[in-house]
Each structure stands twice: as C-alpha cells, then as structure tokens.
Scaffold this active site. Structure first.
Site, PDB file in Angstrom:
ATOM      1  N   LYS A  84       0.832  -1.212   0.000  1.00  0.00           N
ATOM      2  CA  LYS A  84       0.000   0.000   0.000  1.00  0.00           C
ATOM      3  C   LYS A  84       0.864   1.260   0.000  1.00  0.00           C
ATOM      4  CE  LYS A  84      -2.148  -0.905   3.894  1.00  0.00           C
ATOM      5  NZ  LYS A  84      -1.680  -2.237   4.316  1.00  0.00           N
ATOM      6  N   ARG A 127      11.993  -6.644   4.581  1.00  0.00           N
ATOM      7  CA  ARG A 127      11.731  -5.202   4.526  1.00  0.00           C
ATOM      8  C   ARG A 127      12.652  -4.441   5.480  1.00  0.00           C
ATOM      9  NH1 ARG A 127       5.837  -2.482   4.876  1.00  0.00           N
ATOM     10  NH2 ARG A 127       5.698  -3.332   6.975  1.00  0.00           N
ATOM     11  N   ARG A 129      11.860  -2.949  11.200  1.00  0.00           N
ATOM     12  CA  ARG A 129      10.841  -2.599  12.197  1.00  0.00           C
ATOM     13  C   ARG A 129      10.623  -3.781  13.127  1.00  0.00           C
ATOM     14  NH1 ARG A 129       5.999  -0.492   8.521  1.00  0.00           N
ATOM     15  NH2 ARG A 129       4.890  -1.747  10.046  1.00  0.00           N
ATOM     16  N   ARG A 158      -0.054  -9.871  12.941  1.00  0.00           N
ATOM     17  CA  ARG A 158      -0.637  -8.772  12.164  1.00  0.00           C
ATOM     18  C   ARG A 158      -1.562  -9.292  11.078  1.00  0.00           C
ATOM     19  NH1 ARG A 158       4.545  -5.682  10.428  1.00  0.00           N
ATOM     20  NH2 ARG A 158       3.139  -4.262   9.354  1.00  0.00           N
ATOM     21  N   ARG A 200      -8.800   0.826   9.290  1.00  0.00           N
ATOM     22  CA  ARG A 200      -8.410  -0.569   9.478  1.00  0.00           C
ATOM     23  C   ARG A 200      -9.462  -1.345  10.247  1.00  0.00           C
ATOM     24  NH1 ARG A 200      -2.555   0.197   8.985  1.00  0.00           N
ATOM     25  NH2 ARG A 200      -1.515  -1.811   8.904  1.00  0.00           N
TER      26      ARG A 200
END
Ligand code: ADP
Ligand code: ZN
Length: 210
Positions: free
Chosen positions: A13, A123, A156, A167, A88
């Site tokens: 996104k 990531r 992260r 998640r 969300r």
C-alpha cells in the site's frame, strides 16, 4: 480525489500510495508512519501507541481517528488525499463517514499471506524519513543507507516473523470486513498485487480511471 488503499500489511500500500501521490499530486497519508514518528519523538501519543504497535496489534480506534481528523483538516488535503492504513476497522470507516468525508474510490491490493510473510522479513525502513526498502526486491543504492536522506535503514520490530503472523490475523479479523463495507457503497476496486511493483502500479492506475 479522496482515496483509500486497503490490503494486508505488506501488500504494498505504501509503495502504491507514493506512486499515486506523484501522479495526482495529492498527499499520501500513512497512519503507520505518523504513529512511528510520534513514537520516535516520544510524544504522549507515541508512548500510548508503543506497546500496541510493537506487538503487532492495532492502536485503539479513538487514537487513530484523532490522528486522521487532525491530518485531514490540513490545507494540503483540500484537493484530495490517499489514505494508506486507515481505516483498518469498521468503526474507523464509520468515523470517516461521520466526519462527512466522501470517499471516491477504495482500492484493495490483494496479496497471499505467504507472500506477505516473505516480503516483510526482508523489509527495511529508513530510521529517519520512513522510506521503505527490501533486501531482495528494492535494494537501496548503498547497503543499509536510505537513498533519499542518507540515514540508517532498520528492521521494524513489528516486521519480525512472529509479529507478522499476528498482524495477518488482525488483518483478517478486523480489516478484511472493510471490503464488504465498501463493496456495498460501490466504491471498491480489487487489484491483484503483482511481483513487480510497476505491474501493480499499472493495475492501480487503471483502477483509478474507470
Ligand atoms: P503495514 O501496512 O505494513 O501493516 P503500517 O505502517 O500501516 O504497516 O502500520 C503499522 C502499525 O501501526 C499497525 O500494525 C498498527 O499497530 C498501527 N496502525 C497503523 N494504522 C492503524 C489504524 N488505522 N488503526 C490501528 N492501528 C494502526
Ligand atoms: Zn530516509
């Protein structure tokens, strides 16, 4: 144009939000980035959000709704905006409606859970400006350093594999019902996330047009 990008964590996104931002010259607003910034600055809101975000849980609705209200009131949102990571939950979507905000289009980027897990483990994000990289798919020019601001790239906490599974669970339980919510308003467009960023971007741009 007032846009919402939906999709699992790691669906891309943020990357697509940037592309749309360049194309349409409207701001991309990421609640995740706003919260992480608050966390880095040690603000009261950041402290409140810390335990949730690091555990891969959603930050309470009233906190994020407050953030979005303030952000959308800023001048640069007058001609439109792209919401990345908000809403969300159903109550967050209802809050937008109650604010009298008319959404023109909702683009849902679909990516399989296995792909998400693979992407997240590689990531890396800039510790300063939040720009996003990937060890395999989107390498920075110099290892470990942000292309745009030169700061250090970090992983992260919530991108660690265990947290990613949490998640995804949260996504399926609380965020996915938003597809139905926006399907009913006729605003939803579904796009299959591709391996190549630019292929997904082409599909997203197509979804913006018709
Ligand atoms: P991703 O899209 O990769 O999951 P984000 O940067 O959008 O990552 O969000 C990271 C975290 O920030 C979420 O796991 C959650 O804890 C918090 N967060 C961001 N947006 C929201 C939101 N709209 N509601 C609740 N929590 C949020
Ligand atoms: Zn940077």
């Amino acid at each position: 144009m007032n846009l919402i990008l939906l999709g699992a964590p790691g669906a891309g996104k943020g990357t697509q939000a940037e592309k749309i931002c360049e194309k349409l010259s409207i701001p991309a607003i990421s609640t995740g980035n706003i919260i992480r910034e608050a966390l880095a600055n040690g603000t009261e809101m950041g402290l409140k959000a810390k335990e949730y975000i690091n555990a891969g849980k959603l930050v309470p609705d009233e906190v994020v709704i407050g953030i979005i209200k303030e952000r959308l009131a800023e001048d640069d949102c007058k001609n439109g905006f792209i919401l990345d990571g908000f809403p969300r939950t159903i109550p967050q979507a209802q809050a937008l409606d109650e604010m009298g905000i008319v959404i023109d289009r909702v683009i849902d980027i679909e990516v399989a859970d296995e792909t998400v897990v693979k992407r997240m483990s590689g990531r890396r994000v800039c510790s300063k400006c939040g720009a996003s990289y990937h060890l395999e798919f989107k390498k920075p020019i110099n290892d470990g350093v942000c292309d745009s601001c030169g700061a250090e790239l970090i992983q992260r906490k919530d991108d660690h594999p265990d947290t990613v599974l949490d998640r995804l669970k949260v996504y399926h339980e609380q965020t996915e019902p938003l597809k139905d919510y926006y399907e009913k308003t006729g605003k939803l467009k579904v796009v299959e996330g591709q391996e190549e960023v630019k292929e997904t971007t082409a599909l997203v741009f197509e979804a913006l047009e018709n």
